[in-house]
Design a protein around this motif. Structure first.
Motif, short mmCIF file in Angstrom:
data_model
loop_
_atom_site.label_atom_id
_atom_site.label_comp_id
_atom_site.label_asym_id
_atom_site.label_seq_id
_atom_site.Cartn_x
_atom_site.Cartn_y
_atom_site.Cartn_z
N GLY A 22 66.07 -20.19 -26.71
CA GLY A 22 66.04 -18.91 -26.03
C GLY A 22 65.05 -17.91 -26.58
O GLY A 22 65.12 -16.72 -26.25
N LEU A 23 64.09 -18.35 -27.40
CA LEU A 23 63.14 -17.43 -28.00
C LEU A 23 61.96 -17.14 -27.08
O LEU A 23 61.51 -18.00 -26.33
CB LEU A 23 62.61 -17.99 -29.33
N ASP A 24 61.48 -15.92 -27.16
CA ASP A 24 60.28 -15.48 -26.44
C ASP A 24 59.45 -14.67 -27.42
O ASP A 24 59.85 -13.58 -27.83
CB ASP A 24 60.66 -14.64 -25.22
N GLU A 25 58.28 -15.20 -27.78
CA GLU A 25 57.44 -14.54 -28.77
C GLU A 25 56.33 -13.70 -28.15
O GLU A 25 55.44 -13.22 -28.87
CB GLU A 25 56.85 -15.59 -29.72
N GLY A 26 56.40 -13.50 -26.83
CA GLY A 26 55.42 -12.64 -26.18
C GLY A 26 54.23 -13.40 -25.63
O GLY A 26 54.23 -14.63 -25.56
N ASP A 27 53.20 -12.65 -25.23
CA ASP A 27 52.03 -13.27 -24.63
C ASP A 27 51.15 -13.92 -25.68
O ASP A 27 51.45 -13.88 -26.89
CB ASP A 27 51.24 -12.24 -23.80
N THR A 28 50.07 -14.54 -25.24
CA THR A 28 49.20 -15.31 -26.14
C THR A 28 48.69 -14.48 -27.30
O THR A 28 48.70 -14.93 -28.46
CB THR A 28 48.02 -15.90 -25.36
N GLU A 29 48.27 -13.27 -27.02
CA GLU A 29 47.72 -12.44 -28.09
C GLU A 29 48.79 -12.03 -29.10
O GLU A 29 48.52 -11.94 -30.30
CB GLU A 29 47.02 -11.22 -27.50
N ALA A 30 50.01 -11.78 -28.61
CA ALA A 30 51.10 -11.44 -29.53
C ALA A 30 51.42 -12.61 -30.44
O ALA A 30 51.65 -12.43 -31.65
CB ALA A 30 52.32 -11.02 -28.74
N VAL A 31 51.47 -13.81 -29.87
CA VAL A 31 51.74 -15.00 -30.67
C VAL A 31 50.64 -15.21 -31.70
O VAL A 31 50.90 -15.49 -32.88
CB VAL A 31 51.88 -16.23 -29.76
N ARG A 32 49.39 -15.07 -31.28
CA ARG A 32 48.28 -15.26 -32.22
C ARG A 32 48.34 -14.25 -33.36
O ARG A 32 48.13 -14.61 -34.52
CB ARG A 32 46.95 -15.16 -31.48
N ALA A 33 48.65 -13.01 -33.05
CA ALA A 33 48.72 -11.99 -34.09
C ALA A 33 49.81 -12.31 -35.10
O ALA A 33 49.62 -12.20 -36.32
CB ALA A 33 48.96 -10.62 -33.46
N GLN A 34 50.98 -12.72 -34.59
CA GLN A 34 52.11 -13.02 -35.48
C GLN A 34 51.80 -14.20 -36.39
O GLN A 34 52.02 -14.14 -37.61
CB GLN A 34 53.36 -13.33 -34.66
N TYR A 35 51.27 -15.27 -35.83
CA TYR A 35 51.10 -16.49 -36.63
C TYR A 35 49.84 -16.48 -37.47
O TYR A 35 49.80 -17.09 -38.54
CB TYR A 35 51.18 -17.71 -35.71
N ARG A 36 48.81 -15.78 -37.03
CA ARG A 36 47.65 -15.66 -37.91
C ARG A 36 48.01 -14.86 -39.15
O ARG A 36 47.56 -15.17 -40.26
CB ARG A 36 46.49 -15.02 -37.16
N TYR A 37 48.82 -13.83 -38.97
CA TYR A 37 49.28 -13.07 -40.13
C TYR A 37 50.15 -13.95 -41.03
O TYR A 37 49.93 -14.02 -42.25
CB TYR A 37 50.07 -11.83 -39.71
N LEU A 38 51.13 -14.63 -40.44
CA LEU A 38 52.05 -15.46 -41.23
C LEU A 38 51.29 -16.54 -42.01
O LEU A 38 51.48 -16.68 -43.22
CB LEU A 38 53.08 -16.11 -40.31
N VAL A 39 50.45 -17.29 -41.33
CA VAL A 39 49.73 -18.38 -41.99
C VAL A 39 48.76 -17.82 -43.03
O VAL A 39 48.60 -18.39 -44.12
CB VAL A 39 49.01 -19.26 -40.95
N GLY A 40 48.16 -16.67 -42.73
CA GLY A 40 47.27 -16.05 -43.71
C GLY A 40 47.99 -15.63 -44.98
O GLY A 40 47.43 -15.70 -46.08
N GLU A 41 49.26 -15.21 -44.86
CA GLU A 41 50.03 -14.83 -46.03
C GLU A 41 50.57 -16.04 -46.79
O GLU A 41 50.75 -16.00 -48.00
CB GLU A 41 51.20 -13.93 -45.60
N LEU A 42 50.84 -17.12 -46.07
CA LEU A 42 51.34 -18.34 -46.71
C LEU A 42 50.23 -19.13 -47.39
O LEU A 42 50.48 -19.82 -48.39
CB LEU A 42 52.03 -19.23 -45.67
N ALA A 43 49.01 -19.05 -46.87
CA ALA A 43 47.92 -19.87 -47.39
C ALA A 43 47.70 -19.73 -48.89
O ALA A 43 47.49 -20.74 -49.58
CB ALA A 43 46.64 -19.57 -46.61
#
Length: 358
Positions: free
Chosen positions: A237-258
């Motif tokens: 049931g998750l909705d993470e938003g449009d393409t740009e919202a998803v990209r912003a969330q995961y680029r930040y997350l992966v950038g912090e995990l790297a």
């Protein structure tokens, strides 16, 4: 004939993998009611040891982390003893074992857990999903929102589970931050309506995932820690938003995990190759990629395209314990029997024939 890129060795964390295949994590519902792996689990994983890196089914780090009945845990001495038999069997046949740590959050039902309590989640929002229970299909209830001061307790549960996995002889763990479960729920705006430091902004929604990854890496070593994500997957049931919202969330997350230099990033990929490429550009270690619907002739496609180092196999490995040998020889595959995926017992679990008995 499969691509030669599949058969190149790879250093992954502390492991020396013989090729670029792995076993993808798949829930099988064969554990005992207390979460101890069942007697057949060691045989199931041993049969697939030629895949090299075996990532186990989702394994709960606590009672609150359980969502489905008869799924394994890794937080009691009994769990450790059960998983030790699995690890020993895999090692005896030359494979490596990573235990996937899966806290399901709101994808649960009290009838499926040992304490029969209300599920926990980032916010008190029901997933409105049907879930199988011992008495039949029911809808997931409204979960209880985790209090701010409770969140560090959940981080500690992941830390303890990781230590327990290593005590059981596993080679590492995979943090499950994907597929609609608790960590993924914190990332998704429609499941996370918090107003504290764990909700609202991209940075706040990623905070819990990053804290779990840091805690686990600190406990057992970054080179024994992997993490799985599934950007834009609408599971649970998750909705993470449009393409740009998803990209912003995961680029930040992966950038912090790297900078943590975890052993690997495991991406359950929906198809945004631009986003996947951006992960590849910043991630310092191995990238694993799983795609829905991938056919046999496309198994090495992401490696050949430079998007992945390893391509874990799901249904192909489930029905073919010797899938590596079948690929090498160009032999036909067994077909999965969907009716036996979650039914318990050996049927559809350890009785798929290998080539020598096919």
């Amino acid at each position: 004939m499969t691509s030669s890129s599949l058969w190149q060795p790879l250093a992954l964390g502390r492991l020396e993998l013989p090729h670029r295949l792995a076993l993808a994590p798949m829930t099988r519902n064969r554990a005992h009611s207390d979460g101890t792996p069942g007697e057949l689990a060691a045989e199931y994983y041993r049969q697939r040891a030629s895949l090299g890196l075996l990532i186990t089914e989702g394994t709960q780090p606590s009672e609150d982390g359980q969502g489905y009945f008869c799924t394994p845990g890794i937080y009691t001495p009994e769990h450790v003893d059960g998983w030790r038999k699995v690890a020993d069997a895999v090692h005896d046949d030359g494979g490596y074992l990573f235990i996937q740590l899966m806290h399901v959050g709101r994808i649960s039902h009290p009838d499926n857990t040992p304490h029969r309590r209300q599920p926990v989640a980032p916010s008190a929002i029901s997933a409105e999903q049907d879930i199988f229970t011992p008495t039949g299909k029911q809808q997931t209830p409204v979960p209880r929102e985790l209090a701010s001061e409770e969140i560090q307790g959940v981080v500690s549960e992941f830390r303890h589970a990781a230590a327990s996995a290593i005590a059981a002889g596993a080679d590492g763990v995979e943090i499950h931050a994907a597929n609609g479960y608790l960590l993924h729920q914190f990332l998704a705006p429609n499941a996370n309506r918090r107003t504290d430091s764990y909700g609202g902004s991209v940075e706040n929604r990623a905070r819990f995932v990053i804290e779990v990854a840091r805690a686990v890496a600190d406990e057992i070593g970054a080179d024994r820690t992997g993490i799985r994500i599934s950007p834009a997957f609408p599971l649970g049931g998750l909705d993470e938003g449009d393409t740009e919202a998803v990209r912003a969330q995961y680029r930040y997350l992966v950038g912090e995990l790297a900078p943590l230099h975890l052993a690997y990033l495991h991406v359950h990929h929906l198809g945004d190759d631009e986003l996947l490429r951006s992960f590849r550009d910043v991630w310092p270690t191995a990238v694993l990629v799983v795609r829905y619907g991938r056919e046999r002739d496309g198994i090495a496609a992401d490696i050949d395209a430079g998007l992945a180092d390893v391509e874990p196999l799901g249904r192909f490995a489930l029905a073919n314990p010797d899938v590596v040998e079948r690929l090498q020889q160009g032999a036909p595959f067994n077909e999965v029997d969907p009716a036996t995926l979650y039914t318990g017992g050996a049927t559809g679990y350890t009785d798929y024939p290998a080539l020598t008995h096919a």
